[in-house]
Design a protein around this motif. Structure first.
Motif, short mmCIF file in Angstrom:
data_model
loop_
_atom_site.label_atom_id
_atom_site.label_comp_id
_atom_site.label_asym_id
_atom_site.label_seq_id
_atom_site.Cartn_x
_atom_site.Cartn_y
_atom_site.Cartn_z
N LEU A 183 0.83 -1.21 0.00
CA LEU A 183 0.00 0.00 0.00
C LEU A 183 0.86 1.26 0.00
N GLN A 184 1.96 1.24 0.75
CA GLN A 184 2.86 2.38 0.78
C GLN A 184 3.45 2.63 -0.61
N TYR A 185 3.79 1.55 -1.30
CA TYR A 185 4.29 1.68 -2.67
C TYR A 185 3.25 2.37 -3.55
N ALA A 186 2.00 1.92 -3.46
CA ALA A 186 0.94 2.49 -4.27
C ALA A 186 0.74 3.97 -3.94
N LEU A 187 0.66 4.28 -2.66
CA LEU A 187 0.44 5.67 -2.25
C LEU A 187 1.63 6.56 -2.64
N SER A 188 2.84 6.03 -2.51
CA SER A 188 4.04 6.80 -2.87
C SER A 188 4.08 7.16 -4.35
N ASN A 189 3.45 6.32 -5.15
CA ASN A 189 3.41 6.57 -6.59
C ASN A 189 2.18 7.36 -7.02
N GLY A 190 1.38 7.80 -6.05
CA GLY A 190 0.21 8.61 -6.36
C GLY A 190 -0.99 7.81 -6.82
N TYR A 191 -0.97 6.50 -6.60
CA TYR A 191 -2.09 5.67 -7.00
C TYR A 191 -3.20 5.76 -5.95
N SER A 192 -4.44 5.61 -6.39
CA SER A 192 -5.59 5.62 -5.50
C SER A 192 -6.02 4.18 -5.22
N PRO A 193 -5.93 3.73 -3.97
CA PRO A 193 -6.33 2.36 -3.65
C PRO A 193 -7.84 2.24 -3.52
N ALA A 194 -8.33 1.05 -3.82
CA ALA A 194 -9.73 0.71 -3.63
C ALA A 194 -9.79 -0.73 -3.14
N LEU A 214 -16.25 3.79 -1.63
CA LEU A 214 -15.63 4.46 -2.77
C LEU A 214 -14.12 4.25 -2.72
N PRO A 215 -13.41 4.42 -3.85
CA PRO A 215 -11.96 4.35 -3.79
C PRO A 215 -11.43 5.37 -2.77
N LEU A 216 -10.32 5.06 -2.17
CA LEU A 216 -9.75 5.91 -1.11
C LEU A 216 -8.84 6.97 -1.74
N PHE A 217 -9.46 7.91 -2.45
CA PHE A 217 -8.72 8.94 -3.18
C PHE A 217 -7.84 9.79 -2.27
N GLY A 218 -8.29 10.07 -1.07
CA GLY A 218 -7.53 10.95 -0.18
C GLY A 218 -6.65 10.22 0.82
N ALA A 219 -6.48 8.93 0.67
CA ALA A 219 -5.69 8.16 1.63
C ALA A 219 -4.25 8.67 1.65
N GLN A 220 -3.74 8.89 2.86
CA GLN A 220 -2.38 9.38 3.04
C GLN A 220 -1.44 8.33 3.60
N SER A 221 -2.02 7.28 4.22
CA SER A 221 -1.17 6.27 4.85
C SER A 221 -1.76 4.87 4.64
N PRO A 222 -0.90 3.85 4.69
CA PRO A 222 -1.38 2.47 4.57
C PRO A 222 -2.37 2.10 5.68
N GLU A 223 -2.22 2.71 6.85
CA GLU A 223 -3.10 2.39 7.97
C GLU A 223 -4.55 2.71 7.66
N GLU A 224 -4.79 3.78 6.92
CA GLU A 224 -6.16 4.13 6.54
C GLU A 224 -6.78 3.03 5.69
N VAL A 225 -6.00 2.51 4.75
CA VAL A 225 -6.50 1.46 3.86
C VAL A 225 -6.66 0.16 4.64
N LEU A 226 -5.69 -0.17 5.49
CA LEU A 226 -5.78 -1.38 6.32
C LEU A 226 -7.02 -1.35 7.20
#
Length: 107
Positions: free
Chosen positions: A28-39, A58-70
């Protein structure tokens, strides 16, 4: 030479043992670091030809950290304990899905 037993594989990393939260967080950190939006998506069918994925919220467009997605992955697990759950990541610049991996498989 030995033939492996037939076993259904799901998405990226499916040949590995299940990922733990720390390993998922690194992806997830890799995805966020590259500006990808996780869902997060889930499915109730285990048969590849019948897999229909449903978007969790909805996709987590504003996610800033892996913990939010986890946190959302855990909420999805609690709501649907018998579902397969995967994370997908989208690149808004190229408008493509760039990452997809299974994070939970029911027993």
């Amino acid at each position: 030479m030995q033939t492996l037993a037939v076993e259904r594989k799901y998405e990226t990393f499916s040949y590995l043992p299940p990922l733990n939260d720390q390993q998922i967080a690194r992806q997830l950190q890799y995805a966020l670091s590259n500006g990808y939006s996780p869902a997060i998506e889930f499915s109730f069918s285990g048969k590849a030809e019948e897999l229909v994925w449903t978007l969790w919220k909805l996709p987590l467009f504003g996610a800033q950290s892996p913990e939010e997605v986890l946190s959302e992955i855990q909420a999805c697990k609690q709501q649907f304990p018998n579902a397969y759950i995967r994370v997908v990541a989208f690149d808004s610049i190229r408008q493509v899905q760039t990452l997809m991996f299974l994070v939970y498989k029911p027993l």
